[in-house]
Design a protein around this motif. Structure first.
Motif, PDB file in Angstrom:
ATOM      1  N   THR A  27       0.828  -1.206   0.000  1.00 15.43           N
ATOM      2  CA  THR A  27       0.000   0.000   0.000  1.00 15.43           C
ATOM      3  C   THR A  27       0.860   1.252   0.000  1.00 15.43           C
ATOM      4  OG1 THR A  27      -1.744  -1.179   1.194  1.00 15.43           O
ATOM      5  CG2 THR A  27      -1.796   1.233   1.256  1.00 15.43           C
ATOM      6  N   ARG A  28       1.895   1.264   0.839  1.00 16.44           N
ATOM      7  CA  ARG A  28       2.779   2.426   0.909  1.00 16.44           C
ATOM      8  C   ARG A  28       3.512   2.634  -0.418  1.00 16.44           C
ATOM      9  NH1 ARG A  28       4.849   1.152   5.333  1.00 16.44           N
ATOM     10  NH2 ARG A  28       6.851   0.219   4.706  1.00 16.44           N
ATOM     11  N   TYR A  29       3.940   1.531  -1.054  1.00 16.46           N
ATOM     12  CA  TYR A  29       4.625   1.613  -2.347  1.00 16.46           C
ATOM     13  C   TYR A  29       3.700   2.203  -3.411  1.00 16.46           C
ATOM     14  CZ  TYR A  29       7.331   0.198  -6.447  1.00 16.46           C
ATOM     15  OH  TYR A  29       8.037   0.189  -7.625  1.00 16.46           O
ATOM     16  N   GLY A  30       2.442   1.733  -3.436  1.00 14.68           N
ATOM     17  CA  GLY A  30       1.489   2.237  -4.424  1.00 14.68           C
ATOM     18  C   GLY A  30       1.169   3.700  -4.235  1.00 14.68           C
ATOM     19  N   GLU A  31       1.112   4.162  -2.982  1.00 13.86           N
ATOM     20  CA  GLU A  31       0.742   5.551  -2.706  1.00 13.86           C
ATOM     21  C   GLU A  31       1.908   6.521  -2.849  1.00 13.86           C
ATOM     22  OE1 GLU A  31      -0.846   5.263   1.193  1.00 13.86           O
ATOM     23  OE2 GLU A  31      -2.817   4.508   0.531  1.00 13.86           O
ATOM     24  N   THR A  32       3.123   5.988  -2.965  1.00 17.81           N
ATOM     25  CA  THR A  32       4.292   6.877  -3.061  1.00 17.81           C
ATOM     26  C   THR A  32       5.043   6.652  -4.371  1.00 17.81           C
ATOM     27  OG1 THR A  32       5.589   5.267  -1.788  1.00 17.81           O
ATOM     28  CG2 THR A  32       4.550   7.066  -0.561  1.00 17.81           C
ATOM     29  N   VAL A  33       5.774   5.532  -4.472  1.00 17.91           N
ATOM     30  CA  VAL A  33       6.639   5.296  -5.633  1.00 17.91           C
ATOM     31  C   VAL A  33       5.835   5.100  -6.911  1.00 17.91           C
ATOM     32  CG1 VAL A  33       8.439   3.831  -6.594  1.00 17.91           C
ATOM     33  CG2 VAL A  33       8.393   4.294  -4.138  1.00 17.91           C
ATOM     34  N   GLN A  34       4.913   4.120  -6.903  1.00 10.23           N
ATOM     35  CA  GLN A  34       4.164   3.819  -8.134  1.00 10.23           C
ATOM     36  C   GLN A  34       3.313   5.009  -8.577  1.00 10.23           C
ATOM     37  OE1 GLN A  34       1.138   0.788  -7.870  1.00 10.23           O
ATOM     38  NE2 GLN A  34       1.338   0.224 -10.027  1.00 10.23           N
ATOM     39  N   LYS A  35       2.846   5.782  -7.640  1.00  6.68           N
ATOM     40  CA  LYS A  35       1.972   6.913  -7.948  1.00  6.68           C
ATOM     41  C   LYS A  35       2.638   7.922  -8.880  1.00  6.68           C
ATOM     42  CE  LYS A  35      -0.804  10.432  -5.582  1.00  6.68           C
ATOM     43  NZ  LYS A  35      -1.142  11.012  -4.252  1.00  6.68           N
ATOM     44  N   ALA A  50       9.179   2.959 -16.626  1.00 11.65           N
ATOM     45  CA  ALA A  50       9.009   3.018 -15.171  1.00 11.65           C
ATOM     46  C   ALA A  50       7.648   2.478 -14.762  1.00 11.65           C
ATOM     47  CB  ALA A  50       9.175   4.455 -14.688  1.00 11.65           C
ATOM     48  N   ARG A  51       6.627   2.816 -15.527  1.00  8.07           N
ATOM     49  CA  ARG A  51       5.279   2.342 -15.207  1.00  8.07           C
ATOM     50  C   ARG A  51       5.230   0.816 -15.209  1.00  8.07           C
ATOM     51  NH1 ARG A  51       2.911   4.885 -18.916  1.00  8.07           N
ATOM     52  NH2 ARG A  51       2.660   6.820 -17.705  1.00  8.07           N
ATOM     53  N   THR A  52       5.882   0.215 -16.217  1.00  8.75           N
ATOM     54  CA  THR A  52       5.905  -1.251 -16.297  1.00  8.75           C
ATOM     55  C   THR A  52       6.669  -1.847 -15.125  1.00  8.75           C
ATOM     56  OG1 THR A  52       5.781  -1.202 -18.708  1.00  8.75           O
ATOM     57  CG2 THR A  52       6.629  -3.211 -17.705  1.00  8.75           C
ATOM     58  N   LYS A  53       7.840  -1.282 -14.828  1.00 11.99           N
ATOM     59  CA  LYS A  53       8.672  -1.827 -13.752  1.00 11.99           C
ATOM     60  C   LYS A  53       8.029  -1.628 -12.381  1.00 11.99           C
ATOM     61  CE  LYS A  53      11.994  -3.220 -16.413  1.00 11.99           C
ATOM     62  NZ  LYS A  53      12.237  -4.677 -16.597  1.00 11.99           N
ATOM     63  N   PHE A  54       7.450  -0.450 -12.150  1.00 16.17           N
ATOM     64  CA  PHE A  54       6.829  -0.192 -10.847  1.00 16.17           C
ATOM     65  C   PHE A  54       5.598  -1.060 -10.649  1.00 16.17           C
ATOM     66  CE2 PHE A  54       8.564   4.451 -10.506  1.00 16.17           C
ATOM     67  CZ  PHE A  54       9.845   3.932 -10.553  1.00 16.17           C
ATOM     68  N   THR A  55       4.834  -1.271 -11.714  1.00 16.59           N
ATOM     69  CA  THR A  55       3.679  -2.161 -11.627  1.00 16.59           C
ATOM     70  C   THR A  55       4.127  -3.585 -11.321  1.00 16.59           C
ATOM     71  OG1 THR A  55       2.436  -0.808 -13.207  1.00 16.59           O
ATOM     72  CG2 THR A  55       1.680  -3.064 -12.874  1.00 16.59           C
ATOM     73  N   ASP A 180       3.552  -9.640 -14.309  1.00 16.75           N
ATOM     74  CA  ASP A 180       4.756 -10.310 -13.806  1.00 16.75           C
ATOM     75  C   ASP A 180       5.907 -10.118 -14.783  1.00 16.75           C
ATOM     76  OD1 ASP A 180       6.538 -11.871 -12.480  1.00 16.75           O
ATOM     77  OD2 ASP A 180       5.425 -13.737 -12.642  1.00 16.75           O
ATOM     78  N   GLU A 181       7.022  -9.543 -14.295  1.00 11.74           N
ATOM     79  CA  GLU A 181       8.174  -9.278 -15.150  1.00 11.74           C
ATOM     80  C   GLU A 181       9.386 -10.127 -14.782  1.00 11.74           C
ATOM     81  OE1 GLU A 181       8.618  -6.984 -17.808  1.00 11.74           O
ATOM     82  OE2 GLU A 181       6.435  -6.999 -17.762  1.00 11.74           O
TER      83      GLU A 181
END
Length: 422
Positions: A27-35, A50-55, A180-181
């Motif tokens: 949750t913290r990753y999604g609200e900060t880095v991935q956002k 970045a969008r692909t890697k962060f996802t 999945d990467e």
């Protein structure tokens, strides 16, 4: 019998607690880095990567939770199963003792003579039927105990296999099928039901190697005149040596293959003819040393290849073809040394390949054409050009169109779209 099975539920609770902590991190990753990649302030190629890697990273956090919960469930299932089997083993031991047997800590069953009176012991000793009855009873109770122990061993192996399978990435969302990467990440689809869990079977790896063949020295020639429906041809060769080998490895839908070839000698060929399929005129002659190494990787409709070639010597050729399946015109002349690197990719029946050559020597080359492969039905369009007064090189392009694979891919896409609407 002395194992503290309560440790299994204690461990399960720890795994469940770990899943909860991973959820917080996700949750913290999604609200900060991935956002960062989801807004309008960042665009372009870097934003897409970045969008692909962060996802993919957030996917791993989620998959780790599912894997942890599955392991916790397996451990609780193991506790329940082991407790039940242990109770059955204890009951079997108690029943054997009640039937006049002794059972050691190692599970060995024997007749309990201590419970007999002196007269009963003497009667058994002097009665063959009595001794036979004791042996039969001991064997029966020993098998009863052994069967209960065997059930525990089989359950233990099953739990071990289930835990090992749970931590192997199933890759159901990899290779373009999802977010999945990585092929060695967490298992998003780990099975937590012990009754459904199966043993992890490593990928079935198959290998095939053609034996290395070595021929030469050899010299010879052949010729045939133009006949109805057939080309005339002439061939002459003086081979110093010719060595070649190939092999392939397949596992989990992935195929790796390679070819190596080394040749030294002189060769000349010529073809001329006019048939119902068209007109062909081709001649070539070369003398020198050649080396070729090619590797190819395939997975479903995707493929890639790389090739290295080296040549030292001289060559001259000319080609003109006009048939139903091929139109080609070209020629080359060269003396010196060449180094060639080529590579290409293919996806869903469409492919593109590039060739680059470095020349040390004098020569020129130009060719263009297209042809249809009789076996696969694929069309290839090729062009190449090069020039070298002393030092120079050549570049080439190849485009492949395979109607059969395109049709198959289109069908799979249509099926997938239909599944989404369903």
């Amino acid at each position: 019998m002395t194992t503290d099975l309560g440790l299994l539920t204690s461990a399960a609770a720890k795994w469940e607690g770990m899943a909860g902590e991973l959820k917080k991190v996700e949750t913290r990753y999604g609200e900060t880095v991935q956002k960062i990649t989801l807004g309008d302030n960042w665009s372009g190629v870097s934003a897409g990567v970045a969008r692909t890697k962060f996802t993919a990273t957030r996917y791993e956090y989620s998959a780790a939770q599912n894997q942890a919960m599955a392991i916790a469930s397996l451990l609780r299932g193991a506790h329940e199963q082991f407790s039940g089997l242990k109770a059955k083993l204890e009951s079997a031991r108690d029943d054997a003792i009640a039937a006049g047997m002794t059972v050691s800590e190692q599970g060995h069953v024997a007749f309990d003579y201590a419970k007999l009176t002196a007269a009963e012991r003497s009667a058994y000793d002097h009665d063959p039927d009595g001794r036979s009855a004791i042996r039969t009873a001991v064997d029966m109770w020993q098998k009863h105990i052994d069967d209960r122990v065997k059930a525990v061993i089989e359950a233990d192996v099953h739990v071990k296999d289930a835990l090992e399978a749970a931590v192997v990435d199933s890759n159901r969302d990899a290779l373009g099928k999802g977010a999945d990467e990585t092929l060695t990440g967490f298992n998003n689809y780990a099975e937590g039901d012990l009754a459904k869990a199966k043993k992890h079977e490593p990928a079935d790896i198959k290998t095939h190697h053609d034996p290395v063949t070595v021929t030469g020295p050899d010299i010879g020639w052949s010729a045939s005149g133009i006949k109805y429906g057939k080309e005339g041809s002439v061939k002459a060769y003086a081979d110093l040596f010719h060595a070649s080998g190939s092999g392939e490895v397949t596992f989990d839908g992935l195929k790796l293959s390679g070819v190596e070839e080394v040749y030294g000698g002189v060769r000349a060929t010529g073809n001329l003819g006019a048939t119902d399929k068209g007109v062909v005129a081709k001649g070539e002659m070369s003398a020198g040393l050649r080396f070729l190494q090619e590797a190819r990787i395939e997975h479903g409709p995707q493929a890639a290849y790389g090739r290295l070639e080296a040549f030292a010597g001289g060559e001259v050729s000319g080609t003109g073809k006009l048939t139903q399946d091929e139109v080609t015109i070209g020629g080359k002349v060269f003396a010196g040394g060449k180094l060639t690197a080529a590579g290409g990719v293919e996806s869903g029946g469409l492919g593109v390949g590039l060739t680059g050559e470095g020349w040390a020597g004098k020569g020129a080359e130009a060719s263009f054409g297209w042809r249809r492969d009789e076996e696969t039905g694929a069309w290839k369009v090729k062009g190449k050009g090069g020039l070298s007064p002393i030092f120079g090189g050549a570049v080439g392009l190849e485009i492949t169109v395979d109607p059969g694979k395109i049709k198959k891919t289109a069908g799979e896409v249509a099926h997938e779209i239909g599944s989404w609407f369903d």
